[in-house]
Design a protein around this motif. Sequence first.
Motif, mmCIF file in Angstrom:
data_model
loop_
_atom_site.group_PDB
_atom_site.id
_atom_site.type_symbol
_atom_site.label_atom_id
_atom_site.label_comp_id
_atom_site.label_asym_id
_atom_site.label_seq_id
_atom_site.Cartn_x
_atom_site.Cartn_y
_atom_site.Cartn_z
ATOM 1 N N GLU B 23 -45.455 -22.640 27.497
ATOM 2 C CA GLU B 23 -45.973 -21.292 27.652
ATOM 3 C C GLU B 23 -45.049 -20.453 28.512
ATOM 4 O O GLU B 23 -44.760 -19.286 28.199
ATOM 5 N N LEU B 24 -44.578 -21.078 29.565
ATOM 6 C CA LEU B 24 -43.661 -20.358 30.450
ATOM 7 C C LEU B 24 -42.423 -19.922 29.691
ATOM 8 O O LEU B 24 -41.977 -18.772 29.799
ATOM 9 N N GLU B 26 -42.100 -19.464 26.549
ATOM 10 C CA GLU B 26 -42.398 -18.406 25.576
ATOM 11 C C GLU B 26 -42.531 -17.052 26.257
ATOM 12 O O GLU B 26 -42.010 -16.041 25.793
ATOM 13 N N GLU B 27 -43.205 -17.094 27.404
ATOM 14 C CA GLU B 27 -43.377 -15.849 28.142
ATOM 15 C C GLU B 27 -42.049 -15.237 28.506
ATOM 16 O O GLU B 27 -41.808 -14.030 28.342
ATOM 17 N N MET B 28 -41.174 -16.101 29.026
ATOM 18 C CA MET B 28 -39.892 -15.587 29.484
ATOM 19 C C MET B 28 -39.057 -15.085 28.312
ATOM 20 O O MET B 28 -38.373 -14.056 28.440
ATOM 21 N N ALA B 29 -39.142 -15.801 27.232
ATOM 22 C CA ALA B 29 -38.406 -15.340 26.053
ATOM 23 C C ALA B 29 -38.908 -13.959 25.623
ATOM 24 O O ALA B 29 -38.118 -13.049 25.311
ATOM 25 N N PHE B 30 -40.201 -13.799 25.630
ATOM 26 C CA PHE B 30 -40.799 -12.520 25.279
ATOM 27 C C PHE B 30 -40.339 -11.416 26.204
ATOM 28 O O PHE B 30 -39.949 -10.336 25.784
ATOM 29 N N HIS B 31 -40.381 -11.751 27.501
ATOM 30 C CA HIS B 31 -39.956 -10.788 28.519
ATOM 31 C C HIS B 31 -38.536 -10.322 28.270
ATOM 32 O O HIS B 31 -38.218 -9.136 28.256
ATOM 33 N N ALA B 67 -40.888 -20.356 39.189
ATOM 34 C CA ALA B 67 -42.229 -20.268 38.599
ATOM 35 C C ALA B 67 -42.943 -21.598 38.748
ATOM 36 O O ALA B 67 -44.105 -21.670 39.135
#
Lengths: 110, 894
Positions: B23-24, B26-31, B67
């Motif tokens: 999840e982390l 994915e979040e960072m990739a999105f960011h 994180a």
Amino acid sequence: MGRQKPDMIKGTLDMLILKIVSMEPMHGWGISERIQQLSRDALQVNQGSLYASLHKLTREGWIRSYWEVTENNRRAKYYALTRAGERQLGMEAEHWDRLASAVARIMAVS
Amino acid sequence: MRWLSNLRFRLMATLAPSRLERELNEEMAFHLDMEVRKLVAGGMSPEAARREALRNFGEPLRQREKARDSWGVRWIHDFRSDLMLAWRGARKSPVLSLAAIITLALGIGGVTAIFTVVNGVLLKPLPYSNAETLVALNHTMPGIGNPSVPLGPALYHTYRDHSRSLEDIGLWRFTTRTVTGAGEPERVRAISVTETLLPLLGLDPALGRRFTAEDVSPASEGPVILSYGYWQSRFGSDPDILGKTIRLDGTESPIVGVMQPRARIQDVETDLILPLRLDRTSQGVGNWSFPGIARLKPGVTPESASAELSDLTPLACELYPGIPLEELRRREFGTVATPLKEAVVGNAETLLWVLFGTVGMVLLLACTNVANLFLVKAEGRARDVALRKALGASRERLARQALTESLTMGLMGGVMGVLLAFGGVRLLLNMAPTSLPRVDEIRLEPVVLLVALGTALLAGTVFGFLSVFRGGEGSLATPLKEGSRGAGGGQGRARTRNALAVVQVAMAMVLLVGSGLMLRTFVALQGVPPGYQRPEKVLTFRISIPMSEAPAGEDVIAGHREIVRRLSEIPGVTSVSAAASVAMEFWESWQTILMEDYPVPEGDANPLRRLNWITPGHFVTMENPLRAGRSFEWVDILEARPVAVVSEAFAREFWASPAEALGKRFQTEDEQPWKEIIGVAGDVRTRGVTQPAPALVYFPFVMEGLWGDEVFSQRSLRYAVRTTRQSATDILPEAREAVWSANPDLPLSSIRTLEEIFAESIAQTSFTLTMLVVAALVAVLLGMVGVYGVISYLVSQRTGEMGLRMALGANVAQVRWMVLKQAGILASMGVGIGAAAALALSHLIVSLLFGVGWTDPLTYGVVSLSLVGVVLLASYLPARRAAGVDPTEALRGD
């Protein structure tokens, strides 16, 4: 983009995140952008700190997270304020007020 | 509710970290994506935007770390990765790891097993309430050379009535009874106690009651208390047992109580507890027959109690008839109180501490070996560590990893060791001498297990530190540059390994010296003539003819004579006889002997000598030839002739040769009829082979004029049956038949061959010897392995040097000699230190030695030479390898 290394007092990032999220649920990037906007570029969040904060706030139970699809059809993790978070936000805001006023008073002495 | 969500989060982070990770990510990739999009929307090119975004974002690894840190479970992950690293490290060098774990397990297991025994026997308090205030009471009479006799009843009453140091006092005596009636007749062990003893010890019956003052009076009908075990086995745990009777020696006795399970007095669980009936009115001062136990008043020490009780002697002589005070004074009569635990444990203490020390040393040896192994491993990893340091691992992190690894191995060794200890304790109990006290209380207890695991953890920590401080040295560049021949830290490591090898040799030396001394003791013991021949051909058992079967002396004579006759009719039996005690049974009876020709001078105490009562044929059965004269015949006994036989030692006291003793006379007391010496027998070591043979007097087993006018009958006799059969126990069934055909109510008890009796008497020595030899062998083995390792290592360090020498003309023999010389130096140092340590320690085991001094030069010499030889042998292989080195290869290096 003129940027100075933002000086963030420890803990204020938490409070700011809570505030942003209290207005509407948002994903991590959005929160970062909002902070930048609302502060008129004075504050820029270090991404690592941002996510660290977000996770900590989730752990404490003040915000909760859920995955959703954005307008661009991408999956993103959104954060929303919880009831406990609301209370926490109130407490922290009050604390910040008192702190700020105290500092201002000292600085006003000529 | 905060703590709840906190907990939930941490749990998830621990149990399903991969999900959080994903999840982390994915979040960072999105960011990142959003940031790029923003920049592109502002006019940048996609690539430039990407670069800019990344730069803003910061180092991804670090961000992720940050994180993750916030998850609050970092330490768990670190620990887990440390464990995995340890596991992988162990798998990489399996032999090393396995060797380390097994060595540790053996050492810890051995120490735990012995410690369990030591704990049960020496350290645990006795199973009575407030056991520290309990003392055993004995009289001492140094004036006639008698260090310890049990209490006399007159003294007991005096102490009870007048002592101020004692809360209470009780007497006891082991005895036996024949139980008949329902079921087979059997001979059971019993203990007679005064009514004070059970309350004194805090032993309450599970059923029924204790004895009262009426029960111990001569008029009482003799109630009985059963032991729990006997109640179960003989009476099937009958709940209505109270009030029923049991037939003891022909008399019906009421059962008034049942003891708690496993209740013991003097470390023995007898089947029956009987009242000790002392008639106050007819007991005089004397009759030293009853060991005493007393409880001291609070604050009273055993020494002050001993003094006070000794001071009451004159009062006792005033209140009761019997031996006069002047006589007691002549004997330097006194009373001694010994803490009860000491009395019960006796000299098992030395033995056990010797064992503990021995096994402790083996453990140390094992640890030094394991330390060596760890050093080897640390060296093998030196490059690894240097690399990791270069990549940014902190010193603390590395140290923590090393510690985790060694702790894990230590723990595994510890757990295995504890499992081994379970088996080890069982083995020890099987091998231990039957005279080991408090065997029942030897159990693996939580304390012991904690000690074991604590030792394991301690060992693990020490080894970890060893690898950290000896393995993490040297500058960063050196190991990477110079390949496997690391200089720098090599110096210190070599010294440590040398030191370890020397220590190993020294400890092996100590253990070998100990074994050597014990071995010589054992051989010396075997060489002492015990007073009989070919004991493996003699079967013995005890038979007692009770009063009800044979009320008068003639009946006792007739009864035993009949049994002897029937036994001698068994085919294969060459001789049968019986005696009150057979050599080394430790059964003692003392009697005053007043020689006619050697009157006792005024002011001297009357001499006491040991007695034995025998049937005709005793010396023939024992194959103990008479030195002069003859032994008893049945006609001597039937006609109550006043005759006696004495031992050689007795004769030597008064006359130059045994023959001169014949015809001389003595009395047992002033008014008694004279007895004539008709024979002199060979010496018998009744107290074990370590003690000199005592002056013995043999009487017929039924006689008059021993004490007063009555006929004395020794009803309980140990029969000895000598046979030509292969093994003496072969005739047991026929012996039983023979005895029962004479009298069906007589059980055979305590059945052993004479050889077994002898073996029991030296059991302590045999046991110590076995343990020491085993430990010494293990020590030598470990030492050899250790030395081999060290020399190999040294050789590998000096390959370059040796190659050079050989290139310059040194021949194979010279190189080999170099290595052997180094080994020789190590060995000599080890032997020297070991000899010094052995000298310091072996005077502690003097009480276990016999026939050899603790500084015995033969033992030390032989052991030193052998050990040096063994060390040189262990270094032979590496020496050969060194000589076999190819000079060019060696010079080229890695």
